[in-house]
Design a protein around this motif. Sequence first.
Motif, PDB file in Angstrom:
ATOM      1  N   PHE A 187       0.830  -1.204   0.000  1.00  0.00           N
ATOM      2  CA  PHE A 187       0.000   0.000   0.000  1.00  0.00           C
ATOM      3  C   PHE A 187       0.867   1.257   0.000  1.00  0.00           C
ATOM      4  O   PHE A 187       0.581   2.208  -0.727  1.00  0.00           O
ATOM      5  N   VAL A 188       1.922   1.258   0.777  1.00  0.00           N
ATOM      6  CA  VAL A 188       2.809   2.426   0.830  1.00  0.00           C
ATOM      7  C   VAL A 188       3.447   2.661  -0.530  1.00  0.00           C
ATOM      8  O   VAL A 188       3.475   3.790  -1.028  1.00  0.00           O
ATOM      9  N   SER A 189       3.947   1.609  -1.163  1.00  0.00           N
ATOM     10  CA  SER A 189       4.618   1.804  -2.448  1.00  0.00           C
ATOM     11  C   SER A 189       3.650   2.192  -3.556  1.00  0.00           C
ATOM     12  O   SER A 189       3.995   2.993  -4.422  1.00  0.00           O
ATOM     13  N   LEU A 190       2.427   1.674  -3.539  1.00  0.00           N
ATOM     14  CA  LEU A 190       1.466   1.987  -4.593  1.00  0.00           C
ATOM     15  C   LEU A 190       0.691   3.279  -4.358  1.00  0.00           C
ATOM     16  O   LEU A 190       0.431   4.032  -5.301  1.00  0.00           O
ATOM     17  N   ILE A 191       0.319   3.545  -3.130  1.00  0.00           N
ATOM     18  CA  ILE A 191      -0.599   4.648  -2.855  1.00  0.00           C
ATOM     19  C   ILE A 191       0.041   5.749  -2.015  1.00  0.00           C
ATOM     20  O   ILE A 191       0.101   6.902  -2.435  1.00  0.00           O
ATOM     21  N   SER A 192       0.518   5.427  -0.837  1.00  0.00           N
ATOM     22  CA  SER A 192       1.005   6.455   0.092  1.00  0.00           C
ATOM     23  C   SER A 192       2.162   7.268  -0.474  1.00  0.00           C
ATOM     24  O   SER A 192       2.222   8.480  -0.280  1.00  0.00           O
TER      25      SER A 192
END
Length: 168
Positions: A75-80
Amino acid sequence: MLELLEERDKIEESLKCLLSKYNVNEVAMIENKSNHDLDLKSYVDHIELKSKLPEIPLPIFYGKIEEFSNFKNQFVSLISDNKELTNDQKLFYLKAALRGEAKLIETSDDTSESLFSALEERFENKRVVVDIHIQNMLKIEKLNFESSKGLRNITDTINKSLRAIKKF
């Protein structure tokens, strides 16, 4: 030298023709620049960046503590870490990624940062994660008879748990 310039112009025209079918705005980018050599190189670089890759699905988190680390990393790499997304969009994607027990944590007053912090506080308990993986290794069923499938399952379970424990 003149032949090379003419050939380059022909190739550039062919490229413009082909690309105009796909995106008129990008062809205008080349036409508006004065230095053709730099234009073609920068345009090719631009096209390479926009190449179509398979769509990456949004990671889903159901509230299993042992799965939170993977969810968080994805999630961090794709969105955050995506600078093009607003905080409201990040919150929308985060809420859309939560299911089951994880969904119960969200409130109507959350921001993306506050909701993600609440998830970390609730599901990022290293001691519990290590304990779960040790329990998984201890729960491996005894083989009643030798089989390659049974041995492979034991090996896979142990290796999976050991990799997860090594993260901490």
